[in-house]
Design a protein around this motif. Structure first.
Motif, PDB file in Angstrom:
ATOM      1  N   TYR A 126     -17.437 -29.605   9.385  1.00  0.00           N
ATOM      2  CA  TYR A 126     -18.089 -30.905   9.602  1.00  0.00           C
ATOM      3  C   TYR A 126     -19.305 -30.761  10.518  1.00  0.00           C
ATOM      4  N   MET A 127     -19.181 -29.916  11.542  1.00  0.00           N
ATOM      5  CA  MET A 127     -20.285 -29.711  12.468  1.00  0.00           C
ATOM      6  C   MET A 127     -21.481 -29.080  11.760  1.00  0.00           C
ATOM      7  N   THR A 128     -21.200 -28.258  10.759  1.00  0.00           N
ATOM      8  CA  THR A 128     -22.283 -27.649   9.986  1.00  0.00           C
ATOM      9  C   THR A 128     -23.197 -28.708   9.398  1.00  0.00           C
TER      10      THR A 128
ATOM     11  N   GLY B 298      -7.071 -22.646  15.965  1.00  0.00           N
ATOM     12  CA  GLY B 298      -7.742 -21.985  14.844  1.00  0.00           C
ATOM     13  C   GLY B 298      -8.043 -22.923  13.692  1.00  0.00           C
ATOM     14  N   VAL B 299      -7.044 -23.689  13.269  1.00  0.00           N
ATOM     15  CA  VAL B 299      -7.238 -24.586  12.125  1.00  0.00           C
ATOM     16  C   VAL B 299      -8.206 -25.716  12.470  1.00  0.00           C
ATOM     17  N   LEU B 300      -8.007 -26.355  13.615  1.00  0.00           N
ATOM     18  CA  LEU B 300      -8.874 -27.475  13.979  1.00  0.00           C
ATOM     19  C   LEU B 300     -10.316 -27.005  14.208  1.00  0.00           C
ATOM     20  N   ALA B 301     -10.499 -25.821  14.775  1.00  0.00           N
ATOM     21  CA  ALA B 301     -11.849 -25.285  14.963  1.00  0.00           C
ATOM     22  C   ALA B 301     -12.493 -24.976  13.616  1.00  0.00           C
ATOM     23  N   PHE B 302     -11.714 -24.428  12.696  1.00  0.00           N
ATOM     24  CA  PHE B 302     -12.226 -24.097  11.368  1.00  0.00           C
ATOM     25  C   PHE B 302     -12.701 -25.354  10.641  1.00  0.00           C
ATOM     26  N   VAL B 303     -11.911 -26.424  10.764  1.00  0.00           N
ATOM     27  CA  VAL B 303     -12.272 -27.695  10.136  1.00  0.00           C
ATOM     28  C   VAL B 303     -13.470 -28.320  10.845  1.00  0.00           C
ATOM     29  N   GLN B 304     -13.445 -28.297  12.171  1.00  0.00           N
ATOM     30  CA  GLN B 304     -14.571 -28.839  12.937  1.00  0.00           C
ATOM     31  C   GLN B 304     -15.872 -28.133  12.584  1.00  0.00           C
TER      32      GLN B 304
ATOM     33  N   SER C  50     -18.386 -25.275   3.966  1.00  0.00           N
ATOM     34  CA  SER C  50     -18.389 -26.666   4.425  1.00  0.00           C
ATOM     35  C   SER C  50     -17.789 -27.608   3.381  1.00  0.00           C
ATOM     36  N   THR C  51     -18.022 -27.322   2.107  1.00  0.00           N
ATOM     37  CA  THR C  51     -17.516 -28.195   1.043  1.00  0.00           C
ATOM     38  C   THR C  51     -16.009 -28.031   0.854  1.00  0.00           C
ATOM     39  N   ALA C  52     -15.561 -26.779   0.790  1.00  0.00           N
ATOM     40  CA  ALA C  52     -14.144 -26.515   0.528  1.00  0.00           C
ATOM     41  C   ALA C  52     -13.257 -26.967   1.676  1.00  0.00           C
ATOM     42  N   VAL C  53     -13.664 -26.674   2.901  1.00  0.00           N
ATOM     43  CA  VAL C  53     -12.832 -27.015   4.053  1.00  0.00           C
ATOM     44  C   VAL C  53     -12.737 -28.528   4.226  1.00  0.00           C
ATOM     45  N   ARG C  54     -13.838 -29.239   3.995  1.00  0.00           N
ATOM     46  CA  ARG C  54     -13.813 -30.690   4.141  1.00  0.00           C
ATOM     47  C   ARG C  54     -12.991 -31.360   3.041  1.00  0.00           C
ATOM     48  N   ALA C  55     -12.748 -30.636   1.938  1.00  0.00           N
ATOM     49  CA  ALA C  55     -11.999 -31.210   0.820  1.00  0.00           C
ATOM     50  C   ALA C  55     -10.491 -31.028   0.970  1.00  0.00           C
ATOM     51  N   VAL C  56     -10.065 -30.113   1.855  1.00  0.00           N
ATOM     52  CA  VAL C  56      -8.639 -29.812   2.000  1.00  0.00           C
ATOM     53  C   VAL C  56      -8.097 -30.525   3.238  1.00  0.00           C
ATOM     54  N   PRO C  57      -6.965 -31.220   3.132  1.00  0.00           N
ATOM     55  CA  PRO C  57      -6.396 -31.910   4.304  1.00  0.00           C
ATOM     56  C   PRO C  57      -6.071 -30.925   5.431  1.00  0.00           C
ATOM     57  N   GLU C  58      -6.340 -31.344   6.668  1.00  0.00           N
ATOM     58  CA  GLU C  58      -6.055 -30.498   7.822  1.00  0.00           C
ATOM     59  C   GLU C  58      -4.578 -30.151   7.904  1.00  0.00           C
ATOM     60  N   LEU C  59      -3.724 -31.094   7.532  1.00  0.00           N
ATOM     61  CA  LEU C  59      -2.277 -30.865   7.595  1.00  0.00           C
ATOM     62  C   LEU C  59      -1.875 -29.688   6.715  1.00  0.00           C
ATOM     63  N   LEU C  60      -2.461 -29.610   5.522  1.00  0.00           N
ATOM     64  CA  LEU C  60      -2.157 -28.510   4.612  1.00  0.00           C
ATOM     65  C   LEU C  60      -2.627 -27.180   5.192  1.00  0.00           C
ATOM     66  N   LEU C  61      -3.807 -27.170   5.800  1.00  0.00           N
ATOM     67  CA  LEU C  61      -4.321 -25.941   6.401  1.00  0.00           C
ATOM     68  C   LEU C  61      -3.430 -25.475   7.548  1.00  0.00           C
TER      69      LEU C  61
ATOM     70  N   ILE D  20      -6.225 -27.957  23.571  1.00  0.00           N
ATOM     71  CA  ILE D  20      -6.425 -27.643  22.151  1.00  0.00           C
ATOM     72  C   ILE D  20      -7.742 -28.232  21.664  1.00  0.00           C
ATOM     73  N   ALA D  21      -7.996 -29.494  22.009  1.00  0.00           N
ATOM     74  CA  ALA D  21      -9.200 -30.174  21.538  1.00  0.00           C
ATOM     75  C   ALA D  21     -10.468 -29.522  22.079  1.00  0.00           C
ATOM     76  N   VAL D  22     -10.485 -29.188  23.363  1.00  0.00           N
ATOM     77  CA  VAL D  22     -11.681 -28.591  23.968  1.00  0.00           C
ATOM     78  C   VAL D  22     -11.975 -27.225  23.354  1.00  0.00           C
ATOM     79  N   LEU D  23     -10.948 -26.383  23.232  1.00  0.00           N
ATOM     80  CA  LEU D  23     -11.152 -25.061  22.652  1.00  0.00           C
ATOM     81  C   LEU D  23     -11.585 -25.147  21.187  1.00  0.00           C
ATOM     82  N   ALA D  24     -10.906 -26.003  20.417  1.00  0.00           N
ATOM     83  CA  ALA D  24     -11.252 -26.152  19.006  1.00  0.00           C
ATOM     84  C   ALA D  24     -12.671 -26.695  18.845  1.00  0.00           C
ATOM     85  N   TYR D  25     -13.056 -27.612  19.707  1.00  0.00           N
ATOM     86  CA  TYR D  25     -14.405 -28.194  19.624  1.00  0.00           C
ATOM     87  C   TYR D  25     -15.464 -27.152  19.957  1.00  0.00           C
ATOM     88  N   ALA D  26     -15.210 -26.359  20.995  1.00  0.00           N
ATOM     89  CA  ALA D  26     -16.179 -25.331  21.383  1.00  0.00           C
ATOM     90  C   ALA D  26     -16.359 -24.292  20.280  1.00  0.00           C
ATOM     91  N   ILE D  27     -15.243 -23.829  19.729  1.00  0.00           N
ATOM     92  CA  ILE D  27     -15.330 -22.844  18.642  1.00  0.00           C
ATOM     93  C   ILE D  27     -15.958 -23.480  17.407  1.00  0.00           C
TER      94      ILE D  27
END
Length: 237
Positions: A115-117, A106-112, A60-71, A26-33
């Protein structure tokens, strides 16, 4: 450790190892995406076109403001309901279920990506302007300039932030346990509940996560030394 705890640990060793491997997948795929999304987001944030900059800033602003758990909960439960409603409206019957693995990645990649941006944008802005102007003067295409100038000059500055995001991502995979997907933390919870050896299994989880993060830190440190080879040592300055 009593005999009951030893037997419980032996019985759960296989599932825990499988959960750890699933966590890494999960971590590798989410990180790559997330890295791809970050490159696109950073390019958009630095674009001369205002609507594209605004869209990337909103992302970048909206996603970083919402908790990953909620997403995660929104995508897994609300996403399934939305897809079911769409397919029913198109004449298809039945419920559409979103796979837990797909949700996690999907969620972890979207959040990553959000932040990566910002990490990559800062690294690109740190590139000396003269290098980019020299590439333009030599007639480099946009792709050639990105491949030969931007990426080599950006990576040494971006790598510390990228390393931190990877370490955070490994720990964030534990959030997937809320939807019952069998990654490491969910498996540990099941083992602790069934054997009542809570301290043993949660301590084992801590050791496994620590091993993942320490080995990752060593790999990133080695990569950073390689990328900075030949550059001035800023720590001694």
């Amino acid at each position: 450790m009593n005999n009951h705890s030893q037997e419980g640990l032996a019985d759960w060793a296989g599932p825990i190892l499988q959960g750890a491997l699933t966590t890494l997948e999960i971590a590798v795929l989410a990180y790559a995406i997330g890295l791809v999304l970050g490159l696109l987001g950073a390019s958009a944030r630095l674009s001369p076109w205002a609507p594209l900059r605004g869209l990337a800033t909103l992302y970048s602003t909206a996603v970083r403001a919402v908790p990953e758990l909620l997403l995660i909960i929104l995508l897994y439960y609300a996403g399934s309901q939305a897809l079911t409603a769409v397919t029913n409206a198109m004449g298809f019957s039945g419920q559409v279920a979103i796979n837990g693995f797909v949700t996690a990645v999907g969620v972890l990649a979207f959040v990553q990506g959000a932040y990566m941006t910002e990490v990559l944008r800062g690294a690109i802005l740190a590139i000396p302007r003269g290098q980019l102007e020299a590439a333009d003067a030599f007639g480099f295409s946009a792709w050639a300039r990105f491949q030969r100038i931007v990426v080599p000059a950006m990576l040494p500055n971006a790598l510390p932030g990228m390393s931190n995001l990877w370490l955070i991502l490994i720990k964030d995979t534990a959030l997937i346990s809320v939807i019952g997907y069998s990654e490491l933390f969910f498996t540990i919870q099941q083992a602790a509940s069934s054997t009542r050896a809570h301290f043993l299994f949660y301590a084992a989880a801590g050791v496994i996560y620590l091993a993942m993060t320490l080995s990752s830190t060593a790999l990133f440190a080695r990569l950073e030394r390689r990328l900075r080879r030949g550059q001035p040592n800023t720590e001694e300055a």
